[in-house]
Scaffold this motif. Structure first.
Motif, PDB file in Angstrom:
ATOM      1  N   TYR A   1       0.834  -1.161   0.000  1.00  0.00           N
ATOM      2  CA  TYR A   1       0.000   0.000   0.000  1.00  0.00           C
ATOM      3  C   TYR A   1       0.881   1.228   0.000  1.00  0.00           C
ATOM      4  CZ  TYR A   1       0.885   0.038   5.006  1.00  0.00           C
ATOM      5  OH  TYR A   1       1.474   0.063   6.217  1.00  0.00           O
ATOM      6  N   HIS A   2       0.327   2.375  -0.279  1.00  0.00           N
ATOM      7  CA  HIS A   2       1.083   3.613  -0.379  1.00  0.00           C
ATOM      8  C   HIS A   2       0.538   4.620   0.628  1.00  0.00           C
ATOM      9  CE1 HIS A   2       3.335   6.877  -2.127  1.00  0.00           C
ATOM     10  NE2 HIS A   2       2.232   7.582  -2.203  1.00  0.00           N
ATOM     11  N   VAL A   3       1.423   5.226   1.376  1.00  0.00           N
ATOM     12  CA  VAL A   3       1.028   6.248   2.336  1.00  0.00           C
ATOM     13  C   VAL A   3       1.574   7.577   1.838  1.00  0.00           C
ATOM     14  CG1 VAL A   3       1.253   7.061   4.704  1.00  0.00           C
ATOM     15  CG2 VAL A   3       1.088   4.620   4.239  1.00  0.00           C
ATOM     16  N   SER A   4       0.731   8.565   1.752  1.00  0.00           N
ATOM     17  CA  SER A   4       1.196   9.893   1.346  1.00  0.00           C
ATOM     18  C   SER A   4       0.923  10.876   2.462  1.00  0.00           C
ATOM     19  CB  SER A   4       0.512  10.330   0.057  1.00  0.00           C
ATOM     20  OG  SER A   4      -0.880  10.428   0.273  1.00  0.00           O
ATOM     21  N   LEU A   5       1.794  11.843   2.581  1.00  0.00           N
ATOM     22  CA  LEU A   5       1.633  12.881   3.592  1.00  0.00           C
ATOM     23  C   LEU A   5       1.103  14.120   2.881  1.00  0.00           C
ATOM     24  CD1 LEU A   5       4.967  12.403   5.539  1.00  0.00           C
ATOM     25  CD2 LEU A   5       2.705  11.579   6.148  1.00  0.00           C
ATOM     26  N   HIS A   6      -0.100  14.488   3.188  1.00  0.00           N
ATOM     27  CA  HIS A   6      -0.716  15.644   2.556  1.00  0.00           C
ATOM     28  C   HIS A   6      -0.227  16.916   3.237  1.00  0.00           C
ATOM     29  CE1 HIS A   6      -3.313  13.005   0.305  1.00  0.00           C
ATOM     30  NE2 HIS A   6      -3.587  12.364   1.432  1.00  0.00           N
ATOM     31  N   GLU A   7       0.100  17.918   2.422  1.00  0.00           N
ATOM     32  CA  GLU A   7       0.607  19.187   2.941  1.00  0.00           C
ATOM     33  C   GLU A   7      -0.329  19.797   3.975  1.00  0.00           C
ATOM     34  OE1 GLU A   7       3.592  20.585   2.111  1.00  0.00           O
ATOM     35  OE2 GLU A   7       4.019  18.801   0.941  1.00  0.00           O
ATOM     36  N   GLU A   8      -1.622  19.770   3.679  1.00  0.00           N
ATOM     37  CA  GLU A   8      -2.565  20.438   4.568  1.00  0.00           C
ATOM     38  C   GLU A   8      -2.932  19.597   5.789  1.00  0.00           C
ATOM     39  OE1 GLU A   8      -4.684  18.074   1.542  1.00  0.00           O
ATOM     40  OE2 GLU A   8      -3.196  19.626   1.360  1.00  0.00           O
TER      41      GLU A   8
ATOM     42  N   LEU B   1      -0.910  17.905   7.973  1.00  0.00           N
ATOM     43  CA  LEU B   1      -0.017  17.988   9.126  1.00  0.00           C
ATOM     44  C   LEU B   1       0.648  19.355   9.202  1.00  0.00           C
ATOM     45  CD1 LEU B   1       1.862  14.579   8.736  1.00  0.00           C
ATOM     46  CD2 LEU B   1       0.188  15.129  10.473  1.00  0.00           C
ATOM     47  N   PRO B   2       0.870  19.849  10.411  1.00  0.00           N
ATOM     48  CA  PRO B   2       1.636  21.095  10.549  1.00  0.00           C
ATOM     49  C   PRO B   2       3.058  20.878  10.004  1.00  0.00           C
ATOM     50  CG  PRO B   2       0.612  20.469  12.630  1.00  0.00           C
ATOM     51  CD  PRO B   2       0.396  19.346  11.674  1.00  0.00           C
ATOM     52  N   THR B   3       3.664  21.929   9.503  1.00  0.00           N
ATOM     53  CA  THR B   3       4.969  21.843   8.842  1.00  0.00           C
ATOM     54  C   THR B   3       6.021  21.167   9.714  1.00  0.00           C
ATOM     55  OG1 THR B   3       4.432  23.853   7.653  1.00  0.00           O
ATOM     56  CG2 THR B   3       6.737  23.198   7.677  1.00  0.00           C
ATOM     57  N   LYS B   4       6.157  21.578  10.959  1.00  0.00           N
ATOM     58  CA  LYS B   4       7.191  21.032  11.841  1.00  0.00           C
ATOM     59  C   LYS B   4       6.986  19.526  12.058  1.00  0.00           C
ATOM     60  CE  LYS B   4       9.707  22.404  15.908  1.00  0.00           C
ATOM     61  NZ  LYS B   4       9.808  23.355  16.993  1.00  0.00           N
TER      62      LYS B   4
ATOM     63  N   LYS C   1       9.463  16.342  10.783  1.00  0.00           N
ATOM     64  CA  LYS C   1       9.955  15.315  11.704  1.00  0.00           C
ATOM     65  C   LYS C   1       9.589  13.914  11.211  1.00  0.00           C
ATOM     66  CE  LYS C   1      10.134  17.760  16.092  1.00  0.00           C
ATOM     67  NZ  LYS C   1       9.599  17.834  17.461  1.00  0.00           N
ATOM     68  N   LEU C   2       8.358  13.787  10.720  1.00  0.00           N
ATOM     69  CA  LEU C   2       7.907  12.490  10.218  1.00  0.00           C
ATOM     70  C   LEU C   2       8.718  12.065   8.993  1.00  0.00           C
ATOM     71  CD1 LEU C   2       5.983  10.139  10.484  1.00  0.00           C
ATOM     72  CD2 LEU C   2       4.282  11.445   9.215  1.00  0.00           C
ATOM     73  N   TRP C   3       8.929  12.988   8.069  1.00  0.00           N
ATOM     74  CA  TRP C   3       9.742  12.673   6.878  1.00  0.00           C
ATOM     75  C   TRP C   3      11.149  12.262   7.287  1.00  0.00           C
ATOM     76  CZ3 TRP C   3       8.069  11.015   2.630  1.00  0.00           C
ATOM     77  CH2 TRP C   3       6.945  11.537   2.005  1.00  0.00           C
TER      78      TRP C   3
END
Length: 181
Positions: free
Chosen positions: A1-8, A10-13, A17-19
């Motif tokens: 499966y694919h997980v994407s982190l959407h810009e909106e 999560l808060p930037t900080k 950290k997650l990346w």
């Protein structure tokens, strides 16, 4: 499966950290997804000579240490040779037999240790077949040599481990993940 982190989402900080954590940590073990379509295609494979090798190995940690996969393959091969007696067959048969054994040995020696608890190798150089399935569940040690792949262990796994959905929901997002063997 694919997980994407959407810009909106999560808060930037927090996103940074997650990346960073995802880059540092090794990825999860990779398993080969077994699908019904794979088994249907494999069921159509036939070889003029009965030389389709179907090798299944139990890779649970306890088995790996006590007897490595290459040693178990060697023992399974010895039993198959006693039953099939390739040395009493035609020259072409013996050549194909040697090719198959060489391909399986090379894979077991050169490939990194599989991550799974089970391994299925299906090979027929003459029929253009080579499939390696690293499985998240154990399969019994077995070597079958026939005119077609021996698929019963894979079919059993497909039947026992059906697909299901996992739904992750929080206040702002929802994810649906399909999970299957």
């Amino acid at each position: 499966y694919h997980v994407s982190l959407h810009e909106e989402a999560l808060p930037t900080k927090r996103r940074e950290k997650l990346w960073e954590r995802l880059r540092r940590e090794p990825s999860a073990a990779r398993y080969d997804l077994l699908r019904c379509e794979d088994l249907q295609a494999l069921a159509l494979v036939r070889s003029a000579l009965p030389l389709v090798f179907s090798l299944y190995l139990d890779l649970r940690p306890g088995r790996r240490g006590s007897e490595p996969p290459r040693t178990r393959f060697k023992n399974l091969l010895r039993r198959a040779e006693q039953q099939i007696r390739p040395d009493e067959r035609s020259h072409i048969y013996r050549e194909h037999w040697a090719e198959e054994i060489a391909a399986l040995r090379a894979w077991l020696e050169e490939e990194p240790v599989p991550h799974g608890r089970g391994l299925a190798l299906l090979s027929s150089q003459a029929a253009g077949l080579w499939r390696a399935f690293e499985l998240p569940v154990a399969v019994g040690d077995r070597l079958e040599v026939a005119d077609r792949p021996y698929l019963r262990p894979l079919a059993t796994l497909l039947d026992e481990f059906e697909r299901y959905l996992v739904v992750l929901v929080d206040a702002g997002t929802a994810r649906v993940i399909e999970v299957y063997l």
